[in-house]
Design an enzyme around this catalytic site. Structure first.
Site, short mmCIF file in Angstrom:
data_model
loop_
_atom_site.label_atom_id
_atom_site.label_comp_id
_atom_site.label_asym_id
_atom_site.label_seq_id
_atom_site.Cartn_x
_atom_site.Cartn_y
_atom_site.Cartn_z
N TYR A 31 -7.51 -9.94 2.40
CA TYR A 31 -8.41 -8.80 2.27
C TYR A 31 -8.91 -8.67 0.84
O TYR A 31 -10.08 -8.34 0.60
CB TYR A 31 -7.69 -7.53 2.71
CG TYR A 31 -8.52 -6.29 2.53
CD1 TYR A 31 -9.66 -6.07 3.31
CD2 TYR A 31 -8.21 -5.33 1.56
CE1 TYR A 31 -10.44 -4.95 3.14
CE2 TYR A 31 -8.98 -4.21 1.38
CZ TYR A 31 -10.10 -4.02 2.17
OH TYR A 31 -10.88 -2.91 1.99
N TYR A 44 0.82 -1.20 0.00
CA TYR A 44 0.00 0.00 0.00
C TYR A 44 0.86 1.26 0.00
O TYR A 44 1.86 1.34 0.69
CB TYR A 44 -0.88 0.05 1.26
CG TYR A 44 -2.03 -0.90 1.24
CD1 TYR A 44 -3.00 -0.82 0.25
CD2 TYR A 44 -2.16 -1.85 2.22
CE1 TYR A 44 -4.08 -1.70 0.25
CE2 TYR A 44 -3.24 -2.73 2.23
CZ TYR A 44 -4.20 -2.65 1.24
OH TYR A 44 -5.26 -3.50 1.24
N ARG A 96 -4.80 7.69 -8.85
CA ARG A 96 -4.00 6.55 -8.39
C ARG A 96 -4.67 5.29 -8.91
O ARG A 96 -5.82 5.32 -9.35
CB ARG A 96 -3.89 6.50 -6.87
CG ARG A 96 -5.22 6.17 -6.18
CD ARG A 96 -5.11 6.31 -4.68
NE ARG A 96 -4.26 5.28 -4.09
CZ ARG A 96 -4.71 4.10 -3.62
NH1 ARG A 96 -5.98 3.79 -3.69
NH2 ARG A 96 -3.88 3.23 -3.07
N HIS A 131 -12.51 3.58 5.66
CA HIS A 131 -11.32 2.78 5.35
C HIS A 131 -10.97 1.80 6.48
O HIS A 131 -9.98 1.07 6.38
CB HIS A 131 -10.11 3.69 5.12
CG HIS A 131 -10.13 4.35 3.77
ND1 HIS A 131 -10.21 5.72 3.60
CD2 HIS A 131 -10.09 3.83 2.51
CE1 HIS A 131 -10.21 6.01 2.30
NE2 HIS A 131 -10.15 4.88 1.62
#
Lengths: 202, 346
Positions: free
Chosen positions: B316, B37, B223, B193
């Site tokens: 995830y 990430y 992004r 989030h």
């Protein structure tokens, strides 16, 4: 056990506080079951505040175990109701009539605090005017993400949705708008394979 | 050039396909042979001609079929499009941004004629020619957000900015990677989030929020994000998880190349002029593994990224159970040769 220390969790999960006396122009207290004890503690610390407060109390199967003591603590008004659904129109009316400076105290189960907070926020109460304190059962109010129905007082993971009957696992993801955690189908990837039920936090 | 629109499905018989041109322009998300990430925001400036970054809102060969799929999902579940009462103005901002951008970027497909508040919008591929009054929602068949996003690929979240935070207060979400607008609407940036693993500890969300709060009008950013999806199913929603979840068990070593898709989200962020809200389009692209490996650099790189991805991320992103099969398949296309920097094909 009326006090419970919740394990650390994700950022959407609410962190409940401890009720403290505060200045205000009016005071609304909403509690269920063991939450009465937190109100009684508050009344000991600030009897004048309790004398000015409107209290909505849902004994939720505790009978008069707490309600007599709560009445003795001297609230300005006291409503004792059979369920949140039954009390909801009254709570909404009290919130609609609220003026600037109302202080709200919510205590008891997460389901009670979640539902009452959602009503208060929807009525425009500033979030800093709402205090909370968890007492009593650690059961959760769950929303089924599939059928959107709410199942109250869930004590196990997984559990069966009271509406659509799917087996759901208990997430920590929490919506303040619903006052509920998210339940998601536990056997979606292996239909029929349901893990054994565990008590929450066991 | 004129786009040839596919007639294809994203459910049932799953006839979705990428043409050779669509494969070449696929927004491959990995600029190196590993992934973790990161905020990884860059200015959303016009990219190479023909790429998914050329225009502000990319229109590709899947446009008409994706809009049909959106209408199908909304008919089944109208809660996929919601807007809290204070978000109407942001909806009009969104409509204006998309209409003006598309009319300028694709003049052969879209036209916008403005005479004061009287606007005429022509969407040629969808056969729409509507005249309405800007800021008067009684003159449109839907609210402004729903109206324009029924005609624009990708999901849309609109974030209200107040109290030094961003609040997801409106959206159109029918092509999501397993999150629920109905559940998350009204949440703050950190709240929605919350379920993402690892990134909070890395400080990714703190940095991203700080950056986004200062986003300026006329300076959008973008992004890429990604996940893995079995079958070209756009609607991998939690609402329907009990319906698409079982499809994960249908992968075999023989069909993994056709059924397993890499799903890439081209995410852009735009400051909106009247509402000061932020538009967050999340445009999804799907590609079969067997199409990815036609670009040798991508085949090598995807093998290495998925093989080495931390377990938390593979869990995830929902492909932990199939990772061994996917990695085994991709390993055939990784000869160990070095890969060139950057995302584009050699």
């Amino acid at each position: 056990m009326t006090r419970f220390t919740f394990p650390p969790s994700i950022a959407s999960r609410p962190v409940w506080g401890t009720l403290l006396p505060r200045k205000g122009t009016a005071f609304l207290m909403i509690a269920d079951a063991e939450g009465a004890e937190a109100l009684i503690d508050l009344a000991k610390a600030a009897p004048d505040l309790m004398a000015a407060a409107d209290v909505v109390y849902l004994p939720k199967g505790t009978g008069t175990r707490f309600s007599d003591a709560l009445r003795a603590a001297g609230p300005g008004t006291l409503y004792i109701g059979p369920s949140f659904d039954a009390a909801e129109p009254r709570i909404k009316r009290m919130l609609a009539d609220a003026r600037m400076g109302l202080q709200i105290f919510l205590t008891g189960t997460e389901g009670l605090m979640g539902r009452a907070m959602a009503l208060a926020l929807a009525a425009g109460t500033p979030v800093d005017a709402i205090q909370t304190e968890h007492r009593g059962s650690v059961a959760r109010r769950m929303q089924c993400v599939h059928c959107k129905g709410f199942t109250e007082d869930v004590m196990t993971d997984p559990f069966v949705c009271a509406h659509c009957g799917l087996n759901l696992f208990v997430r920590d993801h929490y919506s303040r708008r619903f006052g509920a955690y998210q339940g998601v189908c536990v056997d979606a990837e292996d239909p029929g394979v349901i893990p054994p039920q565990k008590e929450l936090y066991s | 050039m004129t786009i040839q629109f596919n007639d294809e499905t994203f459910t049932g018989d799953y006839t979705f396909r990428n043409s050779p041109r669509a494969i070449r322009r696929f927004p491959f998300p990995f600029h190196e042979d590993s992934y973790m990430y990161a905020v990884n925001l860059e200015p959303h400036l016009p990219g190479p001609k023909g790429s998914a970054f050329e225009h502000r809102f990319d229109v590709d060969e899947h446009y008409l079929s994706e809009m049909k799929d959106r209408a199908r999902v909304l008919a089944d579940d109208p809660l996929r499009c919601q807007s809290l009462p204070h978000m109407d103005l942001a909806g009009w901002d969104t409509l204006e941004l998309i209409m003006t951008s598309k009319a300028e970027d694709y003049p052969d497909l879209f036209e916008l004629h403005r005479d004061g508040d009287r606007w005429r919008w022509i969407n040629r591929p969808m056969g729409i020619d509507d005249t309405f009054t800007f800021l008067d929602k009684t003159t449109l068949p839907y609210g402004p957000l729903e109206y324009i996003t029924r005609q624009t690929q990708g999901d849309y979240a609109i974030l209200d900015q107040r109290e030094n935070d961003l609040w997801m207060d409106a959206g159109m979400v029918t092509t999501q990677a397993d999150w629920s607008l109905d559940f998350d609407i009204g949440m703050s940036f950190m709240q929605w989030h919350a379920p993402v693993p690892l990134a909070h500890q890395l400080g990714v969300f703190d940095r991203a929020l700080k950056f986004l709060l200062n986003l300026q009008q006329g300076a959008p950013v973008r992004r890429l994000n990604w996940t893995m999806t079995v079958n070209p199913n756009l609607d991998t929603s939690p609402e329907n998880y009990h319906k698409w979840g079982p499809e994960k068990t249908t992968l075999t070593p023989e069909n993994v190349g056709q059924k397993q898709h890499l799903r890439v989200e081209l995410q852009t962020l735009w400051r909106l002029p009247r509402s000061n809200a932020m538009l967050f389009p999340i445009r999804g692209y799907l590609i079969r593994l067997e199409d990815i490996v036609t670009v040798p650099k991508w085949g090598r790189r995807l093998h290495r990224v998925l093989r080495d991805l931390p377990v938390e991320l593979a869990t995830y992103k929902g492909f932990i159970r199939n990772r061994p099969m996917i990695v085994e398949y991709l390993s055939q296309f990784d000869d160990g040769a070095p890969t060139s920097p950057g995302c584009f094909p050699d």
